[in-house]
Scaffold this motif. Structure first.
Motif: not given
Length: 308
Positions: A181-188, A213-219, A221-222, A224-230
Motif C-alpha cells: 500500500d502507499v505507506p508501505s511503498g513510502l517506507d520502502r 492516495v493524496r490523503q495517505q501520502t500527506e498522513g 509525510a506528517s 516523517h518530517p525529515d523526508v521531503e514528500v510531494l
C-alpha cells in the motif's frame, strides 16, 4: 464511401462527481475531434450514463457497428471480463449490431510523457535533466487488482518511466486490493535511501481513489518530517490521451488487437491463482470506490475473441 464504425468509450465509474464529469467531458472532446464519427461513452458501474445507455444512444443514431475502447490503464478484470460481458448483453439487446473490442491504454510512450510532465510540475518545473533528478525517487501508485497480470502492468510502467530519465528510482504501490500500500511503498523508498519522494498516481482522472492516495501520502509525510514528500496530479484529459484513444480505436477497427495472454490469470495457471482459469464472465461491484470494503470475489471468462 464506407462509413467508419462508431467509437464507444467504456469507463469504470466512480462516485466522485468531478471524476465522472471528467470522463464525460473527455468523451465530448473525442466527439469534437472527430465530428465525422459517432462517439458515445458510458460506465460499467457507479456513475451515469451506464454503458447500456451509451450503446442505445449509438443505435438510435443508426449505428450498427462500433469499436469499443476501454478507458483504462491496465487490463484487469473490468477490461478482461466485465466490459466484454456487458457488450455481449448489448448485442443480445440490439440484434444486428456488431463490434470490435480494443485494448487498454497503458503503458504507452505518450502516457509516460504525461507522467514525466506531472513529475516535473510537482517538482516546480526544475527537474528536467537526469542531473536534476538524481535525488528524486518516484512512487507510482496504481489502483490495485486481484489480477496479478494487471498489477504487473503497473510495475512495467514504473520501469519504463525510470528508464533513461535519471530518477534515483521508481517504486510501485497500490491504493486498493494489492500490496504494497502507499505507506508501505513510502517506507520502502526510505529504506532504499530516498530523501526526496514524489508520489505519482497512475490514474486517468480525479476520483475517490486518487484522493485517497493524496490523503495517505500527506498522513505519512506528517509522520516523517525529515523526508521531503510531494504529490503529483493524475494524468488528466491531455492531448496525448485523446491521440492514444484514437490510436486504440484504429487498432480495433483494423483488427490489430495484440492482447496480452501470456500472463493472463484467466487463461494461464499462475501459482496461487489456479482456480481462476476458465471462470465465466460475471460483472461485479468494486469494493473500494465508495468506501465499501467487503470481499472481492469474481470470475471472468477470457476467450479473447473480441470481434463479434
Amino acid at each position: 464511401m464506407t462509413t467508419p464504425p462508431a467509437l464507444l468509450i467504456a469507463g469504470h465509474g466512480t462516485r466522485d462527481e468531478a471524476g465522472a464529469e471528467a470522463f464525460r467531458d473527455f468523451v465530448r472532446e473525442l466527439g469534437r475531434r472527430r465530428p465525422d464519427l459517432p462517439v458515445a461513452g458510458g460506465f460499467i458501474e457507479l456513475s451515469p450514463p451506464p454503458l447500456t445507455e451509451a450503446v442505445g444512444e449509438l443505435v438510435e443514431r443508426g449505428v450498427r457497428k462500433f469499436a469499443a475502447v476501454p478507458l483504462m490503464l491496465v487490463s484487469a478484470g473490468h477490461a478482461k471480463g466485465d466490459i466484454p460481458a456487458a457488450l455481449a448483453r448489448e448485442k443480445e439487446r440490439h440484434p444486428g449490431i456488431s463490434y470490435t473490442y480494443g485494448r487498454p491504454l497503458g503503458p504507452h510512450p505518450s502516457l509516460l510523457q504525461v507522467l514525466e510532465r506531472r513529475l516535473d510540475e510537482a517538482l516546480g518545473g526544475g527537474a528536467r535533466t537526469p542531473e536534476d533528478r538524481a535525488d528524486v525517487t518516484v512512487l507510482l501508485v496504481g489502483r490495485g487488482s486481484t489480477d496479478p497480470d494487471a498489477n504487473a502492468e503497473v510495475h512495467k510502467a514504473a520501469r519504463l518511466l525510470w528508464e533513461g530519465r535519471g530518477y534515483a528510482g521508481v517504486e510501485t504501490a497500490f491504493v486498493s486490493l494489492a500490496a504494497p500500500d502507499v505507506p508501505s511503498g513510502l517506507d520502502r523508498c526510505v529504506k532504499l535511501g530516498a530523501r526526496r519522494i514524489v508520489v505519482l498516481p497512475y490514474f486517468l482522472f480525479t476520483g475517490i481513489l486518487p484522493d485517497r492516495v493524496r490523503q495517505q501520502t500527506e498522513g505519512w509525510a506528517s509522520a516523517h518530517p525529515d523526508v521531503e514528500v510531494l504529490s503529483a496530479e493524475v494524468i488528466g484529459p491531455e492531448p496525448e490521451l485523446v491521440d492514444l484513444v484514437m490510436e486504440r480505436y484504429e487498432e480495433a477497427v483494423r483488427g490489430d488487437l495484440r492482447m496480452n495472454c501470456d500472463t493472463c490469470v484467466y487463461r494461464i495457471a499462475l501459482p496461487g491463482f489456479e482456480d481462476k482459469v476458465g471462470l465465466p464472465q460475471q460483472p461485479h461491484f468494486h469494493p473500494d470506490d465508495d468506501g465499501d470494503h467487503h470481499g472481492h470475489a469474481r470470475g471472468h471468462g477470457h476467450s479473447h475473441s473480441h470481434a463479434h
